[in-house]
Design a protein around this motif. Structure first.
Motif, short mmCIF file in Angstrom:
data_model
loop_
_atom_site.label_atom_id
_atom_site.label_comp_id
_atom_site.label_asym_id
_atom_site.label_seq_id
_atom_site.Cartn_x
_atom_site.Cartn_y
_atom_site.Cartn_z
N GLU A 168 -63.27 -1.31 13.73
CA GLU A 168 -64.45 -1.46 14.59
C GLU A 168 -65.11 -2.83 14.43
OE1 GLU A 168 -66.82 1.91 13.53
OE2 GLU A 168 -65.58 3.32 14.71
N ALA A 169 -65.13 -3.35 13.21
CA ALA A 169 -65.82 -4.62 12.96
C ALA A 169 -64.98 -5.84 13.34
CB ALA A 169 -66.23 -4.71 11.49
N LYS A 170 -63.66 -5.72 13.27
CA LYS A 170 -62.79 -6.87 13.49
C LYS A 170 -61.76 -6.61 14.60
CE LYS A 170 -63.10 -8.81 8.81
NZ LYS A 170 -62.31 -9.40 7.68
N ARG A 171 -62.14 -5.82 15.55
CA ARG A 171 -61.18 -5.44 16.58
C ARG A 171 -60.62 -6.66 17.33
NH1 ARG A 171 -59.96 -4.19 21.57
NH2 ARG A 171 -58.74 -2.30 21.96
N ASP A 172 -61.49 -7.59 17.70
CA ASP A 172 -61.03 -8.79 18.41
C ASP A 172 -60.03 -9.58 17.57
OD1 ASP A 172 -62.63 -8.13 20.53
OD2 ASP A 172 -64.21 -9.58 20.08
N ALA A 173 -60.30 -9.64 16.27
CA ALA A 173 -59.37 -10.35 15.38
C ALA A 173 -58.03 -9.63 15.29
CB ALA A 173 -59.98 -10.49 13.99
N LEU A 174 -58.06 -8.30 15.31
CA LEU A 174 -56.82 -7.54 15.27
C LEU A 174 -55.98 -7.75 16.53
CD1 LEU A 174 -58.10 -4.18 13.73
CD2 LEU A 174 -56.75 -5.94 12.58
N VAL A 175 -56.64 -7.89 17.67
CA VAL A 175 -55.92 -8.20 18.91
C VAL A 175 -55.27 -9.58 18.80
CG1 VAL A 175 -56.13 -8.62 21.38
CG2 VAL A 175 -57.36 -6.70 20.35
N LYS A 176 -56.00 -10.55 18.29
CA LYS A 176 -55.44 -11.89 18.11
C LYS A 176 -54.30 -11.88 17.10
CE LYS A 176 -59.72 -14.39 19.24
NZ LYS A 176 -60.78 -15.28 18.71
N PHE A 177 -54.46 -11.08 16.04
CA PHE A 177 -53.41 -10.94 15.03
C PHE A 177 -52.12 -10.42 15.67
CE2 PHE A 177 -51.30 -8.13 11.88
CZ PHE A 177 -51.08 -9.04 10.85
N GLN A 178 -52.26 -9.41 16.53
CA GLN A 178 -51.08 -8.85 17.17
C GLN A 178 -50.50 -9.79 18.21
OE1 GLN A 178 -49.44 -6.83 15.70
NE2 GLN A 178 -49.67 -4.74 16.44
N THR A 179 -51.37 -10.56 18.86
CA THR A 179 -50.89 -11.56 19.81
C THR A 179 -50.04 -12.61 19.11
OG1 THR A 179 -52.88 -11.24 21.18
CG2 THR A 179 -51.61 -13.25 21.54
N ALA A 180 -50.50 -13.07 17.94
CA ALA A 180 -49.72 -14.03 17.16
C ALA A 180 -48.40 -13.42 16.69
CB ALA A 180 -50.55 -14.51 15.96
N ASN A 181 -48.43 -12.14 16.33
CA ASN A 181 -47.19 -11.47 15.93
C ASN A 181 -46.20 -11.39 17.08
OD1 ASN A 181 -48.21 -11.02 13.35
ND2 ASN A 181 -48.97 -8.98 13.84
N LEU A 182 -46.71 -11.18 18.28
CA LEU A 182 -45.83 -11.16 19.46
C LEU A 182 -45.29 -12.55 19.78
CD1 LEU A 182 -47.75 -8.64 21.72
CD2 LEU A 182 -45.42 -8.36 20.86
N GLU A 183 -46.08 -13.57 19.51
CA GLU A 183 -45.58 -14.95 19.64
C GLU A 183 -44.44 -15.16 18.65
OE1 GLU A 183 -45.24 -18.05 21.68
OE2 GLU A 183 -47.36 -17.52 21.90
N ALA A 184 -44.60 -14.63 17.45
CA ALA A 184 -43.53 -14.71 16.45
C ALA A 184 -42.30 -13.93 16.91
CB ALA A 184 -44.02 -14.18 15.11
N TYR A 185 -42.53 -12.79 17.56
CA TYR A 185 -41.42 -11.98 18.06
C TYR A 185 -40.60 -12.76 19.09
CZ TYR A 185 -38.92 -7.96 20.02
OH TYR A 185 -37.94 -7.09 20.45
N LYS A 186 -41.29 -13.47 19.97
CA LYS A 186 -40.61 -14.31 20.95
C LYS A 186 -39.76 -15.37 20.25
CE LYS A 186 -41.60 -17.19 25.05
NZ LYS A 186 -41.05 -18.48 24.59
N PHE A 187 -40.33 -16.00 19.23
CA PHE A 187 -39.61 -17.01 18.45
C PHE A 187 -38.38 -16.38 17.78
CE2 PHE A 187 -38.71 -19.59 14.75
CZ PHE A 187 -38.96 -20.89 15.17
N TYR A 188 -38.56 -15.21 17.21
CA TYR A 188 -37.48 -14.48 16.54
C TYR A 188 -36.33 -14.16 17.49
CZ TYR A 188 -35.56 -9.73 15.66
OH TYR A 188 -34.77 -8.61 15.58
N LYS A 189 -36.65 -13.79 18.72
CA LYS A 189 -35.63 -13.45 19.70
C LYS A 189 -34.91 -14.68 20.23
CE LYS A 189 -35.04 -9.72 21.14
NZ LYS A 189 -34.17 -8.62 20.68
#
Length: 346
Positions: free
Chosen positions: A225-246
């Motif tokens: 609840e307190a860091k939800r926006d940060a968690l979205v950004k965290f997952q966005t960066a992870n998806l950027e990494a996923y693109k790099f990985y692929k």
């Protein structure tokens, strides 16, 4: 005229200060647990090493943890924001009333049953486990899921199967080689070690339970609840990494080999030989399935009053996926992930 000029100058000054404040604002901070230099949370490590978190305005610190129970306890106490490893501790604590949120994935499947080559063919039928000694490590998701499937095949797993509990996957391999167990379950890419020692893969979890859960991303309700926006950004960066990985496997393997200190062929095997599926999708349906598996096995109280539904969130991953599709509208990677998301989540 003079007052007008002064007002314009003031507005210009305020505009500059606003831009400066936005540019100079401290990035949101997140702490993420990892056991040593494990590459199981591969996209977290890759996003960190490539600076993708920084690009999203995050300051992410990877914190060493001794084990998964310590990690989930630290999440509960607010000493750690995210545990991207394990599913068993998260589900176990949730079944006892812990206010945790599982909001993303790390890997799926990734468990194999290894045996002597001459015995491998018989395990195409799950009733072949009747009367067998099975070497396992506790806790391990593949063993739990296979136990449930063997039971559903008509085998009395309490009376007709002997589970030999060991303290590591290397011990599982040695025990099967010595004949002290008929078959053993390993994960984390240990099948490559088993094959080199002369064993064969007789059972692959993906053949019996496709996309079955393994490691997930868990946080506390307070952090959610307190860091939800940060968690979205965290997952966005992870998806950027996923693109790099692929798209850039050689660079990915090089980075994770350097990070982990593991042999390059082992890292490549784990990431690209379909031994474990890298996925950031929470796969809520598979989490719910696993909750029922743990109940059926007696790994958690089958009569627990605490359900799993309220402890699962799919919106963070969905928002991050939206962001990546907007960023790369023509990418087949994210179109495919969207289809999978719609299939695997309620």
């Amino acid at each position: 005229m003079r007052k007008t000029a002064m007002r314009r100058a003031l507005w210009a000054f305020m505009a500059v200060m606003t831009v400066c404040a936005a540019a100079c604002a401290a990035p949101a901070t997140l702490t993420v647990g990892n056991t040593g230099s494990s590459i199981k949370p591969a996209m977290v490590v890759l996003a960190h090493e490539k600076g993708f978190y920084r690009d999203e305005g995050l300051d992410v610190t990877i914190v060493p943890i001794a084990n998964l129970n310590d990690g989930i306890t630290a999440v509960q106490l607010g000493k750690l924001d995210i545990l991207p490893l394990g599913i068993i501790p998260s589900v176990t604590f949730i079944s006892k009333g812990a206010d945790l949120v599982i909001y993303g994935g790390t890997i799926a499947e990734g468990s194999q049953g290894v045996t002597l080559p001459e015995n491998a063919a018989q395990y195409r039928d799950l009733t072949a486990f009747r009367g067998k000694r099975i070497a396992v490590v506790l806790p391990e998701t593949g063993k739990m899921i296979m136990k449930d499937l063997i039971r559903k095949a008509g085998v009395d797993v309490e009376r007709e199967v002997q589970f030999v509990v060991l303290n590591g996957f290397q011990s599982v391999i040695e025990t099967v080689l010595k004949g002290a167990a008929d078959i053993g379950f390993v994960n984390s890419g240990f099948d490559i070690i088993a094959r080199r020692r002369g064993l064969a893969v007789a059972v692959d979890l993906k053949d019996w339970a496709p996309n079955s859960v393994c490691c997930r991303q868990t946080t506390s309700r307070k952090t959610f609840e307190a860091k939800r926006d940060a968690l979205v950004k965290f997952q966005t960066a992870n998806l950027e990494a996923y693109k790099f990985y692929k798209e850039r496997p050689d660079e990915t393997v090089g980075l994770l080999t350097a990070y982990s200190g593991q042999p390059e062929d082992y890292v490549r095997h784990c990431l690209y030989d379909d031994v474990m599926v890298v996925t950031l999708d929470p796969a809520s349906r598979r989490i719910k399935d696993f909750y029922e598996v743990m109940k059926a096995n007696g790994d958690i109280d089958p009569n627990t009053p605490h359900g799993i539904d309220k402890a699962i969130d799919t919106s963070i991953y969905a928002e991050a996926l939206d962001a990546m599709q907007a960023r790369y509208p023509d990418s087949p990677i994210f179109k495919d992930l969207r289809k999978r998301f719609e299939l695997e989540n309620d």
